[in-house]
Design a protein around this motif. Structure first.
Motif, short mmCIF file in Angstrom:
data_model
loop_
_atom_site.label_atom_id
_atom_site.label_comp_id
_atom_site.label_asym_id
_atom_site.label_seq_id
_atom_site.Cartn_x
_atom_site.Cartn_y
_atom_site.Cartn_z
N THR A 1 19.58 2.97 4.04
CA THR A 1 18.47 2.54 4.89
C THR A 1 17.57 3.70 5.29
O THR A 1 16.36 3.53 5.44
CB THR A 1 19.00 1.84 6.16
N GLN A 2 18.12 4.89 5.46
CA GLN A 2 17.31 6.05 5.80
C GLN A 2 16.37 6.42 4.66
O GLN A 2 15.27 6.91 4.87
CB GLN A 2 18.20 7.25 6.14
N ASP A 3 16.82 6.18 3.44
CA ASP A 3 16.00 6.51 2.27
C ASP A 3 14.98 5.42 1.94
O ASP A 3 14.07 5.66 1.14
CB ASP A 3 16.89 6.75 1.05
N TYR A 4 15.15 4.24 2.51
CA TYR A 4 14.27 3.12 2.19
C TYR A 4 13.63 2.53 3.45
O TYR A 4 13.68 1.32 3.69
CB TYR A 4 15.04 2.05 1.41
N ASP A 5 13.04 3.40 4.25
CA ASP A 5 12.25 2.99 5.42
C ASP A 5 13.02 2.08 6.36
O ASP A 5 12.47 1.13 6.93
CB ASP A 5 10.96 2.29 4.99
N GLU A 6 14.32 2.34 6.52
CA GLU A 6 15.19 1.60 7.43
C GLU A 6 15.25 0.11 7.13
O GLU A 6 15.40 -0.72 8.02
CB GLU A 6 14.77 1.84 8.89
N LYS A 7 15.16 -0.22 5.86
CA LYS A 7 15.26 -1.61 5.42
C LYS A 7 16.64 -1.85 4.82
O LYS A 7 17.15 -1.03 4.03
CB LYS A 7 14.20 -1.92 4.35
N MET A 8 17.25 -2.97 5.16
CA MET A 8 18.50 -3.37 4.53
C MET A 8 18.21 -3.86 3.12
O MET A 8 17.12 -4.37 2.83
CB MET A 8 19.18 -4.47 5.34
N MET A 9 19.19 -3.72 2.23
CA MET A 9 19.01 -4.15 0.85
C MET A 9 19.32 -5.63 0.70
O MET A 9 20.00 -6.22 1.55
CB MET A 9 19.90 -3.33 -0.08
N THR A 10 18.80 -6.23 -0.37
CA THR A 10 19.20 -7.60 -0.71
C THR A 10 20.51 -7.54 -1.49
O THR A 10 20.89 -6.50 -2.02
CB THR A 10 18.12 -8.30 -1.57
N ASP A 11 21.18 -8.67 -1.57
CA ASP A 11 22.50 -8.65 -2.21
C ASP A 11 22.40 -8.47 -3.72
O ASP A 11 23.36 -8.03 -4.36
CB ASP A 11 23.27 -9.93 -1.87
N TRP A 12 21.24 -8.80 -4.33
CA TRP A 12 21.09 -8.73 -5.78
C TRP A 12 19.65 -8.36 -6.09
O TRP A 12 18.71 -9.00 -5.60
CB TRP A 12 21.43 -10.09 -6.39
N ASP A 13 19.45 -7.31 -6.87
CA ASP A 13 18.08 -6.86 -7.18
C ASP A 13 17.57 -7.39 -8.50
O ASP A 13 16.55 -6.92 -9.02
CB ASP A 13 18.03 -5.33 -7.19
N SER B 1 24.33 -5.82 -8.05
CA SER B 1 24.61 -6.14 -6.65
C SER B 1 24.37 -4.90 -5.79
O SER B 1 24.34 -3.77 -6.30
CB SER B 1 26.06 -6.61 -6.49
N TYR B 2 24.23 -5.13 -4.48
CA TYR B 2 24.06 -4.00 -3.57
C TYR B 2 25.27 -3.08 -3.61
O TYR B 2 25.16 -1.87 -3.38
CB TYR B 2 23.83 -4.51 -2.13
N ILE C 1 37.54 -8.66 -10.90
CA ILE C 1 36.17 -8.14 -10.94
C ILE C 1 35.20 -9.15 -10.34
O ILE C 1 35.13 -10.31 -10.76
CB ILE C 1 35.75 -7.80 -12.38
N GLY C 2 34.42 -8.71 -9.35
CA GLY C 2 33.38 -9.54 -8.78
C GLY C 2 32.03 -9.25 -9.42
O GLY C 2 31.23 -10.16 -9.65
N ASN C 3 31.76 -7.98 -9.69
CA ASN C 3 30.51 -7.57 -10.34
C ASN C 3 30.86 -6.74 -11.58
O ASN C 3 31.53 -5.72 -11.48
CB ASN C 3 29.65 -6.74 -9.39
N ALA C 4 30.40 -7.19 -12.73
CA ALA C 4 30.73 -6.52 -13.99
C ALA C 4 30.05 -5.16 -14.09
O ALA C 4 28.97 -4.94 -13.52
CB ALA C 4 30.32 -7.40 -15.17
N THR D 1 37.58 -12.92 0.11
CA THR D 1 38.10 -13.20 -1.22
C THR D 1 36.98 -13.69 -2.14
O THR D 1 37.23 -14.03 -3.30
CB THR D 1 39.19 -14.28 -1.17
N TYR D 2 35.76 -13.71 -1.64
CA TYR D 2 34.63 -14.25 -2.41
C TYR D 2 34.24 -13.27 -3.51
O TYR D 2 34.23 -12.06 -3.32
CB TYR D 2 33.46 -14.52 -1.47
N GLU D 3 33.86 -13.78 -4.69
CA GLU D 3 33.63 -12.91 -5.83
C GLU D 3 32.27 -12.24 -5.83
O GLU D 3 32.08 -11.22 -6.52
CB GLU D 3 33.82 -13.69 -7.14
N TRP D 4 31.30 -12.74 -5.10
CA TRP D 4 29.95 -12.16 -5.15
C TRP D 4 29.71 -11.24 -3.96
O TRP D 4 30.61 -10.91 -3.21
CB TRP D 4 28.90 -13.26 -5.22
N GLY D 5 28.45 -10.87 -3.78
CA GLY D 5 28.14 -9.82 -2.81
C GLY D 5 28.19 -10.23 -1.36
O GLY D 5 28.57 -9.45 -0.50
N VAL D 6 27.75 -11.46 -1.06
CA VAL D 6 27.70 -11.89 0.34
C VAL D 6 28.74 -12.98 0.58
O VAL D 6 29.11 -13.73 -0.33
CB VAL D 6 26.30 -12.42 0.73
#
Length: 256
Positions: free
Chosen positions: A63-75, A79-80, A105-108, A156-161
């Motif tokens: 967040t410090q490197d990106y103007d204090e913005k939180m990232m989205t879970d998938w770009d 994944s984040y 594996i949740g994210n390949a 236990t969820y396989e994705w980011g959020v």
């Protein structure tokens, strides 16, 4: 006489004496084994909490490197969890030793982009690290009470959020189905101010809703259940969601 005394001194244990000793050992084992199991789980929970602390530091660096913005879970590609590896250096931090899914594996992996595979142990609050289709995630300045806002927790969820909604109309019990409370009925949670705490699932939903807007808040202001306000500004909703309290109770019961 000497022969009789020698035989007496060499006499072994009787069957009754052996049974008594075995019974005492069994009782001691029954008392101590649960204590040892709890001690082992406590050590695993400490390791899990340490992982979350390192993940929190990496998120704050991002967040410090990106103007204090939180990232989205998938770009659109990653994944984040993969995108912040430049700050973490170790994908192993995403593995909680207590989580039964910590080898799945949740994210390949994406070797071409230098992105490691990520296992299933933690997931984010979608009100802070929003799904890409919900719009941009909030900036830090938008968060009113960072010490009570959960960012990432055991899952236990396989994705980011980790979706934490509750909707009786379509049978969704996301908190129950996606959460993990295997640390002796507790789940480790990372908060927006950087601290990590183990909590009962119900303690994250009442007396303060630490997740933000849910499907059954009354709506309006910070508790708007519409789209996309539900995800972007909805993080500041502290109103208790009765449905989510019930779902958190179901999650807690799964691990008792």
């Amino acid at each position: 006489m000497n022969s009789l005394s020698n035989r007496a001194s060499q006499r072994g244990f009787t069957l009754i004496e052996l049974l008594v000793v075995i019974a005492i050992i069994a009782v001691l084992a029954a008392i101590l084994f649960p204590v040892f199991a709890k001690a082992r789980e406590k050590a695993r929970q400490v390791s899990c909490a340490s992982n979350l602390k390192q993940i929190g530091l990496a998120l704050l660096q991002y967040t410090q490197d990106y103007d204090e913005k939180m990232m989205t879970d998938w770009d659109g590609q990653h994944s984040y969890k993969q995108s912040i590896q430049i700050y973490m250096k170790s994908a192993q931090l995403w593995s909680c030793p207590s989580n039964p899914h910590n080898q799945e594996i949740g994210n390949a992996a994406d070797p071409a982009q230098g992105m490691p595979a990520i296992v299933r142990s933690y997931a984010a609050n979608p009100r802070l690290i929003c799904p890409g289709w919900a719009g941009p995630s909030p900036g830090i300045a938008m968060i009113n009470e960072p010490s009570t806002r959960i960012v990432i927790c055991d899952s236990t969820y396989e994705w980011g959020v980790m979706y934490t909604d509750w909707n009786p109309l379509n049978g969704r019990h996301d908190m129950r189905d996606n959460g993990f409370a295997g640390h002796t009925d507790n789940m480790d949670c990372l908060f927006m101010d950087g601290h990590v705490k183990g909590l009962k699932p119900t303690a994250t939903t009442t007396p303060v809703n630490m997740w933000g807007t849910m499907d059954d808040n009354t709506g309006g202001g910070d508790c708007d259940t519409g789209w996309p306000a539900k995800y972007v500004s909805g993080i500041n909703c502290t109103q208790v969601s009765p449905g989510q309290v019930a779902a958190a109770g179901e999650l807690q019961q799964k691990y008792q």
